[in-house]
Enzyme design. Structure first.
Site, PDB file in Angstrom:
ATOM      1  CD  GLN A 141      31.459  11.120 -11.200  1.00 20.89           C
ATOM      2  OE1 GLN A 141      30.502  11.065 -11.729  1.00 20.89           O
ATOM      3  NE2 GLN A 141      32.084  12.030 -10.275  1.00 20.89           N
ATOM      4  CG  HIS A 143      26.245   7.277 -13.142  1.00 16.81           C
ATOM      5  ND1 HIS A 143      25.394   7.789 -14.371  1.00 16.81           N
ATOM      6  CD2 HIS A 143      26.593   8.295 -12.421  1.00 16.81           C
ATOM      7  CE1 HIS A 143      25.237   8.973 -14.137  1.00 16.81           C
ATOM      8  NE2 HIS A 143      26.125   9.547 -13.187  1.00 16.81           N
ATOM      9  CD  GLU A 170      27.443  10.675  -9.566  1.00 19.07           C
ATOM     10  OE1 GLU A 170      27.181  11.221  -8.584  1.00 19.07           O
ATOM     11  OE2 GLU A 170      27.468  11.158 -10.640  1.00 19.07           O
ATOM     12  CD  GLU A 221      29.710  14.427  -9.282  1.00 22.77           C
ATOM     13  OE1 GLU A 221      30.646  14.904  -9.883  1.00 22.77           O
ATOM     14  OE2 GLU A 221      29.194  13.623  -9.678  1.00 22.77           O
ATOM     15  CD  GLN A 296      28.160  16.389 -11.976  1.00 18.77           C
ATOM     16  OE1 GLN A 296      28.078  15.253 -12.346  1.00 18.77           O
ATOM     17  NE2 GLN A 296      27.204  16.762 -10.937  1.00 18.77           N
ATOM     18  CG  ASP A 335      26.013  13.842 -16.486  1.00 19.71           C
ATOM     19  OD1 ASP A 335      25.898  14.455 -17.188  1.00 19.71           O
ATOM     20  OD2 ASP A 335      25.811  14.044 -15.284  1.00 19.71           O
ATOM     21  CB  SER A 362      30.214  14.462 -14.283  1.00 22.40           C
ATOM     22  OG  SER A 362      29.073  14.986 -15.304  1.00 22.40           O
TER      23      SER A 362
END
Lengths: 747, 126
Positions: A141, A143, A170, A221, A296, A335, A362
């Site tokens: 995933q 950012h 995200e 999430e 998460q 993350d 994440s």
């Protein structure tokens, strides 16, 4: 007295971190507080009367929720009676399937789960994670945020992240009212880069839900859950409110996962004297009880707190494993910045990277750290190549795909232009061509022109509050020549109505095929099973931007070398006489190879040697050796031909030796094995020393620079040059006399 | 995975929905919403694969498809700590049951009301 070594060590990045002893009363302990309950469960007619030492009448919110919704009361008695060591062994045992383990864990209380995990070391937990991960194919995933909340940059960065293979992207905001624009920008950008990427905008729940309802986001999430009642209340939620919220998302076809992590309760001062892992086990049981498809976790933003404690990183892996052994999709942290030390940060990552999780991070910063609005992030764009190399080194799929600069630029351009078109069509504040251009090549938002923030926020609120929805976005894209992006966003909407991606651990591939615990269930049971990085995907991950083709190495060197023939061969040579020094060169020297490994022109190298010898008024004779490509043997063969018994042997890569006839081949007078560290002056001194040996004069050995990275940098080139050298070896061919063409002084 | 056609909330067959209909304005965002029927089908699939709680969530979600965004926000807010009294929560459960025909969600809220009451997180009487 002070130790200089301790002084240096104190300056190391790792010593910027805080390390403390455990203090259980405050929750500052990993998995063994004296107040942690022992596993227990009393059932009466299917009702939980007591759980982990707490009687039903003393249950708090969380106990009630777990007892009612998370525990499988049919299998609980048996599971609780089972020896924890046995269940721990099942997690490691490749003969036991994931499904079998899940049958045991569904009846376990929080204390029982912790008791199982306590039996395991890090390696065993990694084995457990490899097997218990829900989806067979691992993913990652990203950012995508920036300080200016610049829509063109967000779109371009999202497109690049999608191209790099992230399955979820995200964003979040500095100013909440920007959220609709940020969500829109990464939606358009992501569907430009690769069809089927899921996106979310992390903001407070009410706005988040509205973005989802409008079709601007496809997952969420942000649903945080905790292990103590008071932490929940401080978060202004309960297990029931979170579960309801989640159902509301699902009712609109939006994927959700809960968020939790060790350390949260301690940080908020509500640990109730319980260990971090025990409380996280409770949070994860709430997650499962609420029917969340995933979690998460992995301490997330609290990571430095468990890391301050003994066994903290082990525990973070443990909480990941607990999520997986409860059947939850796992986005496994990594993350938030986990260390000042690169070594520590990477070592921690390996605990998730090697076993593979549903999302290894994440949130990998697909932007520079400067622009990461999720508190800076742990890994970012500047570490992408490191990540690619780790994947290639270990043949591990870390979920990020190497790409070429040209592709990236094209994709960023397309995405920035698409969001520009959408803004124009929907009458939002215009994005200029200059902004588009800046977004394509930007490093971070400092490369972007400033926008009218007041106008942007006003328009963003109009998007959120007004009738505009994703349908208008699709229409705008289609009408302005971005049909393929329109089609992808349309398909995302269609998929929402189908709902296959609401199943556990679901992501889309680039053809909108759903990979989930149902369609791509992890079936790992040892070698030959589960996910194997092979075939097309492995080829893809091998293709580093920096990787090159060794077969064309010589051609790449030829371009920089002398084209004209500069060494002419004469007759087979014979032994000389009198005070002379023979320079014996290797088979490829000046024929197919014209540059040393240090980048020196070989003709200049040769001339420097000759100059050094002549400085001592000694004659030089040049010969080429064909029967060997080994430096020592070349030098020894030259020495055998030399009237003084002294010779310099040199290979194409520049490695040189001063040899003497009476020595054994592998002995020498002086050896210069680190060719990259030699310059023309060194070669001149080598020549000079050889001449002085020939004359029997006293000699001070030539001093050479020591560079401990030379081998690291150049061993491949050394191997290739040696290969080409060896290709020209002819064991039966005698040494030949050489003549250097052209003026020596013209150099 | 299914043999029956999947229908959206407005009854459109998902296989017959085309981008062109969006472009012409024939279909709106509302036509692309997931239906209760589809969510229940997904619940079945989850249950069959061993994800009992995921299935329950999808069944509750099915019940919420007919409730407006605004009302969902309101219900969510009522379920937050200290927002509603015990009686208000029971009334909410009742409304879910009768008005919205959402028995699973109603039971879930009712159970929540009991627990909130016992744990002292209902809204205190004024």
């Amino acid at each position: 007295m002070k130790s200089k070594r301790f002084e240096k060590l104190a300056e190391r990045p790792v010593n910027q971190e805080t390390f403390i002893n455990s203090w259980p009363e405050t929750g500052l302990t990993t998995d063994d507080s004296p107040d942690d309950p022992r596993p227990s469960l009393t059932l009466e007619n299917g009702t939980v009367m007591e759980m982990d030492g707490v009687a039903r009448e003393d249950f708090d919110l969380i106990d009630h929720f777990i007892a009612e919704y998370a525990l499988d009361r049919k299998t609980a008695a048996e599971a609780m009676a089972k020896d924890s060591v046995e269940i721990a062994r099942m997690l490691v045992d490749i003969q036991v399937s994931r499904a079998t383990v899940l049958q045991w864990t569904r009846g376990c209380t929080a204390a029982k789960i912790v008791d199982i995990i306590r039996q395991m070391n890090v390696l065993e937990m990694m084995m457990g994670l490899t097997k218990m991960r829900a989806r067979k194919t691992p993913a990652n995933q990203a950012h995508v945020t920036n300080r200016k909340e610049h829509p063109a940059l967000l779109a371009a960065d999202a497109a690049e992240a999608a191209l790099r293979g992230f399955h979820e992207i995200e964003t979040t905001v500095g100013v909440t009212r920007y959220a609709p624009f940020n969500a829109l920008a990464i939606l358009v950008g992501s569907q430009t880069g690769r069809a089927g990427v899921l996106t979310q905008c992390a903001v407070e729940e009410a706005t988040n839900l509205r973005l989802g309802f409008k079709g601007l986001t496809s997952y969420s999430e942000t649903l945080s859950v905790y292990g103590t009642q008071r932490t929940f209340i401080d978060g202004d939620d309960t297990p029931w409110s979170k579960a309801f919220l989640q159902a509301a998302y699902a009712s609109r076809g939006v994927k959700t996962r809960f968020t939790s992590g060790t350390g949260a309760a301690a940080l908020m001062g509500h640990s109730e004297g319980k260990s971090m892992l025990y409380l996280e086990a409770r949070a994860l049981l709430v997650t499962r009880g609420a029917g969340s498809q995933g979690s998460q976790n992995g301490s997330i933003s609290c990571i430095a707190l468990p890391e301050s404690l003994p066994g903290g990183v082990r525990m973070v892996l443990a909480e990941n494993l607990i999520a997986a052994m409860l059947g939850l999709e796992l986005a496994s942290g990594n993350d938030a910045l986990a260390s000042h030390s690169e070594m520590r940060k990477t070592a921690k990552l390996m605990l998730q990277f090697i076993p593979g999780t549903d999302f290894i991070t994440s949130g990998y910063g697909a932007i520079p750290r400067y622009d990461n609005m999720f508190g800076g992030g742990n890994f970012d764009v500047s570490e992408l190549d490191d990540w690619y190399v780790l994947q290639r080194d270990m043949q591990v799929d870390g979920g990020i795909t190497p790409v070429k600069e040209k592709q990236v630029l094209a994709m960023r351009d397309r995405a920035a232009r698409a969001i520009q078109a959408v803004f124009k069509a929907l009458e939002f504040p215009p994005i200029t061509d200059a902004e588009v251009l800046a977004a394509v090549s930007a490093f971070d938002s400092r490369d972007m022109p400033d926008r009218d923030r007041v106008a942007d926020i006003e328009a963003a609120q109009r998007l959120l509050g007004g009738p505009l929805s994703v349908v208008d976005v699709i229409q705008a894209l289609e009408k302005t020549g971005f049909a393929e992006i329109a089609a992808n966003i349309f398909e995302m909407q269609r998929q929402r109505a189908i709902g296959d991606y609401l199943q556990p651990a679901a992501v889309f591939d680039e053809n909108f095929k759903v990979l989930s615990a149902l369609t791509d269930a992890n079936n790992y049971q040892g070698p030959g099973t589960g996910y194997r990085l092979e075939g097309k995907r492995w080829t893809q991950l091998q293709d580093l931007p920096a990787a090159w083709e060794p077969r064309s190495y010589l051609k790449s060197l030829a371009g920089s070398g002398t084209k004209k023939e500069w060494l002419t061969e004469k007759n087979p040579t014979t032994a000389g006489s009198g005070p002379e020094v023979v320079i014996a060169v290797s088979p490829a020297f000046g024929t197919v190879i014209h540059r040393s490994i240090g980048g020196l022109n070989l003709r200049e190298v040769l001339v420097s040697l000759m100059e050094g010898i002549r400085q001592e008024q000694v004659k030089v004779r040049l010969v080429r050796i064909y029967h060997t490509a080994d430096c020592a043997f070349i030098g020894h063969a030259g020495a055998g031909l030399s009237g003084s018994k002294v010779a310099v042997g040199i290979q194409s890569k520049g490695t040189a030796v001063i040899h003497q006839k009476d020595l054994a081949p592998l002995e020498n007078l002086e050896l210069f094995p680190q060719a990259p560290n030699l310059n023309l002056d060194t070669y001149r001194l080598i020549g000079k020393n050889a001449a002085r040996y020939a004359l029997g004069k006293p000699v001070i050995p030539v001093a050479v620079k020591i560079d401990s990275t030379a081998r690291l940098r150049l061993i491949v080139q050394t191997t290739l040059l040696q290969y080409h050298e060896n290709q020209l070896v002819d064991p039966r061919r005698a040494p030949v006399e050489l003549i250097l063409r052209g003026k020596e002084q013209s150099l | 995975m299914t043999t029956q056609p999947i229908r959206t909330l407005s009854g459109k067959n998902i296989d017959e929905i085309e981008l062109q209909q969006i472009l012409s304005g024939e279909l709106s965002a509302e036509d692309l919403r997931i239906s209760a029927e589809t969510l229940r089908m997904q619940a079945e699939a989850a249950e069959k694969a061993g994800y009992r709680q995921v299935a329950q969530n999808l069944r509750r979600a099915a019940e919420l498809t007919g409730i407006s965004n605004r009302e969902l926000f309101e219900i969510y807010d009522q379920l937050r700590p200290g927002r509603a009294s015990y009686e208000q929560l029971l009334a909410l459960a009742q409304r879910l049951e009768t008005t919205h025909r959402a028995p699973l969600t109603a039971a879930f809220v009712r159970h929540g009301a009991e627990v909130y009451h016992r744990c002292g997180i209902t809204r205190k009487a004024e």
